[in-house]
Design an enzyme around this catalytic site. Structure first.
Site, PDB file in Angstrom:
ATOM      1  N   ASP A   1       7.427  -0.358 -29.928  1.00  0.00           N
ATOM      2  CA  ASP A   1       5.991  -0.544 -29.662  1.00  0.00           C
ATOM      3  C   ASP A   1       5.763  -0.554 -28.160  1.00  0.00           C
ATOM      4  OD1 ASP A   1       7.366  -3.055 -29.472  1.00  0.00           O
ATOM      5  OD2 ASP A   1       5.439  -4.099 -29.484  1.00  0.00           O
TER       6      ASP A   1
ATOM      7  N   GLU B   1       7.579  -6.200 -30.341  1.00  0.00           N
ATOM      8  CA  GLU B   1       8.084  -6.971 -29.197  1.00  0.00           C
ATOM      9  C   GLU B   1       6.973  -7.333 -28.233  1.00  0.00           C
ATOM     10  OE1 GLU B   1       9.967  -7.902 -25.299  1.00  0.00           O
ATOM     11  OE2 GLU B   1       8.479  -6.408 -25.769  1.00  0.00           O
TER      12      GLU B   1
HETATM   13  C1  LIG Z   1      10.719  -7.437 -20.492  1.00  0.00           C
HETATM   14  C2  LIG Z   1      10.151  -6.653 -21.675  1.00  0.00           C
HETATM   15  N1  LIG Z   1      10.248  -5.278 -21.432  1.00  0.00           N
HETATM   16  C3  LIG Z   1       8.696  -7.033 -21.900  1.00  0.00           C
HETATM   17  O1  LIG Z   1       7.826  -6.367 -21.403  1.00  0.00           O
HETATM   18  N2  LIG Z   1       8.451  -8.095 -22.656  1.00  0.00           N
HETATM   19  C4  LIG Z   1       7.142  -8.606 -22.908  1.00  0.00           C
HETATM   20  C5  LIG Z   1       7.274  -9.455 -24.132  1.00  0.00           C
HETATM   21  C6  LIG Z   1       6.108 -10.287 -24.496  1.00  0.00           C
HETATM   22  C7  LIG Z   1       6.118 -11.613 -24.623  1.00  0.00           C
HETATM   23  N3  LIG Z   1       4.897 -11.968 -25.040  1.00  0.00           N
HETATM   24  C8  LIG Z   1       4.184 -10.874 -25.112  1.00  0.00           C
HETATM   25  N4  LIG Z   1       4.943  -9.841 -24.805  1.00  0.00           N
HETATM   26  C9  LIG Z   1       6.660  -9.423 -21.735  1.00  0.00           C
HETATM   27  O2  LIG Z   1       7.478  -9.965 -20.983  1.00  0.00           O
HETATM   28  O3  LIG Z   1       5.424  -9.524 -21.562  1.00  0.00           O
HETATM   29 ZN   LIG Z   2       6.825  -4.829 -22.304  1.00  0.00          ZN
HETATM   30 ZN   LIG Z   3       9.983  -4.158 -23.283  1.00  0.00          ZN
END
Ligand SMILES: C[C@H](N)C(=O)N[C@@H](Cc1c[nH]cn1)C(=O)O
Ligand SMILES: [Zn+2]
Ligand SMILES: [Zn+2]
Length: 481
Positions: A107, A174
């Site tokens: 996603d 994710e």
């Molecule tokens: C580090 C990873 N690629 C990422 O972008 N994770 C998101 C995950 C997330 C957590 N809550 C909503 N999305 C982020 O760090 O924002």
């Molecule tokens: Zn991300």
């Molecule tokens: Zn990510």
């Protein structure tokens, strides 16, 4: 038995040779707007799972399963909204080989041309002069996920066996809190994931633009929404302005008391849970390769809150932060619409760090917001909710995984990687560690200026191709240890 760079040269050359096919694979993935936070785009997220299923089948993966996770828990608009499936697959099942679980997400964050993109976000554009690929998901996380598939394709093309058994776990939520995945990992720990020796995740970025890193820490993320409702419908501000309590006024007042302009969280008790900084940890920041100028270039301004490397890194990695993300229901278009919105939903999140307890944090947030709402004395109704949460993660990087990844990185990039933490979150990391009782390695592909979650997200072709070599090299070094 151990490898030498020389033995990996045919693999590296094959990856170079297959570059055009690998770019096409990424372009096909980027073309599917699999935005998990947009309920209307859920069919495209599912389409992305089917795309992966087809690619995995063509590459010779077996036991491919799309695991249904049921309906999405509230808050949602559509009460019957199905979660996208988890894509599981295997490559090899040799008891004499180690088994590596590779995790990634299919996603992406939302993206609209009118947000300020220079090119169509869901069309991968190869700027040949700069040798850069632009498109939503190019670095986060479709580039790295395609990277794993590319590694298998290169082995197939060489007629080489993979040095390890692979187990894939690719999720489609994710960016929206990994809903349902914790439970799936727990359920499959002794089933599909039985025999997994280690987990490798490629879903974060280098700290800067030139030095590769290996990552041993992540912040967590608790995401909240505050709904304030009043009138039965949006109203004319000339007719009702001054005679109704406006939800926006109440919401803005409360949101302004969550964090100050210096980034200090104003919710009492949050900092009390943060692990104290030790002298040893303080010393670690001295040796990290980091440029304040590069950071300013990546963020496109000189509006930073800290002016030196150590403070910046500490505030990105080991202190919590609170960000205000948006207000659903508010007027946000161009022009001057004289409306009083009837219901507004403020969105904010807190990045968490050791030793913040997620449940205790929720209570502190709810108590603070409810107290502020009460103090307003407004006839409007306010409701604070947690949308999703995800754990922080901190590991000891002095183990064989990081050793294997460091060797592969040095072979490919000609430099030893820095060991860093990450300010972002990958909620499932700690769950893998706990449920599978294995260590986890974060092996990033993209650079610190890739613009993940932002406009003009990109992946340098060099990082894409050398990233594939690094992932492949890691499997060989780890497999032969
Ligand atoms: C580090 C990873 N690629 C990422 O972008 N994770 C998101 C995950 C997330 C957590 N809550 C909503 N999305 C982020 O760090 O924002
Ligand atoms: Zn991300
Ligand atoms: Zn990510």
């Amino acid at each position: 038995m151990s490898y030498t760079k020389l033995e990996l040269e045919p693999l590296f050359s094959k990856i170079e040779e297959l570059k055009p096919q690998f770019i096409t694979r990424l372009a096909n993935a980027v073309a599917i707007p699999s935005v998990s936070s947009d309920e209307d785009k859920r069919p495209q997220v599912v389409a992305m799972a089917h795309f992966l299923q087809k690619e995995l089948t063509n590459l010779g993966f077996t036991d491919i399963q799309l695991k249904d996770l049921g309906t999405q828990p509230p808050p949602t608009v559509n009460k019957e909204l199905q979660l996208p499936p988890i894509v599981l697959a295997r490559h090899g099942n040799d008891p004499l080989k180690k088994t590596v679980l590779i995790y990634g997400h299919y996603d992406v964050q939302p993206a609209l041309l009118e947000d300020g993109w220079n090119t169509e976000p869901f069309k991968l554009v190869h700027n040949e002069a700069k040798d850069i690929l632009y498109g939503r998901g190019s670095t986060d996380d479709k580039g790295p996920v395609m990277g794993w598939l590319n590694v298998v394709e290169a082995h197939n093309a060489l007629g080489w066996e993979l040095p390890v058994n692979l187990v894939c776990c690719f999720e489609g939520m994710e960016e929206s809190g990994s809903l349902g995945l914790d439970e799936l990992v727990a359920r499959e720990a002794q089933q599909y994931f039985k025999g997994v020796d280690t987990v490798c995740i490629s879903d974060n970025y280098w700290l800067g633009t030139s030095k590769p890193v290996l990552t041993y820490g992540l912040r967590g993320c608790n995401y909240y929404q505050l709904t304030v409702s009043g009138p039965g419908a949006d109203l004319h501000s000339g007719i009702f302005g001054g005679i109704v309590a406006e939800p926006m006024t109440d919401l803005v007042k409360v949101m302004s008391q969550l964090v100050d302009s210096q980034g200090k969280i104003l919710i009492p008790g949050v900092y009390d849970m943060v692990a104290p900084l030790t002298e040893k940890e303080d010393g670690l920041y001295d040796n990290i390769d980091f440029s304040v100028e590069e950071l300013e270039a990546a963020c496109g301004s000189k509006t930073g809150l800290h002016d030196n490397k150590k403070d910046i890194l500490k505030h990105r990695w080991r202190y919590p932060s609170l960000s205000l993300h948006g207000i659903e229901g508010a007027f946000s278009g161009a022009g001057a619409k004289t409306v009083i919105p009837a219901k507004v939903v403020g969105k904010f999140s807190i990045r968490t760090v050791p030793d913040i307890d997620s449940g205790k944090l929720d209570k502190l947030v709810f108590d603070h917001v409810n107290k502020l709402l009460k103090e307003l004395g407004s006839p409007n109704t306010g409701k604070i909710e947690l949308i999703h949460d995800g754990n922080y993660w901190l590991a000891d990087p002095f183990n064989d995984l990081f050793g294997a990844a460091a060797k592969a990185t040095e072979d490919v990039w000609g430099v030893k990687p820095d060991f860093t933490r990450e300010g972002g979150s990958i909620p499932i990391t700690l769950t893998f560690e706990k449920e599978l009782k294995t260590s986890v390695l974060l092996l990033p592909m993209g650079r610190g200026d890739d613009g993940a979650h932002s406009i003009n997200e990109k992946l340098d072709v060099l990082n894409y191709i050398n990233g594939c070599k690094t992932l492949g090299g890691y499997l060989h070094y780890y497999g032969k240890q």
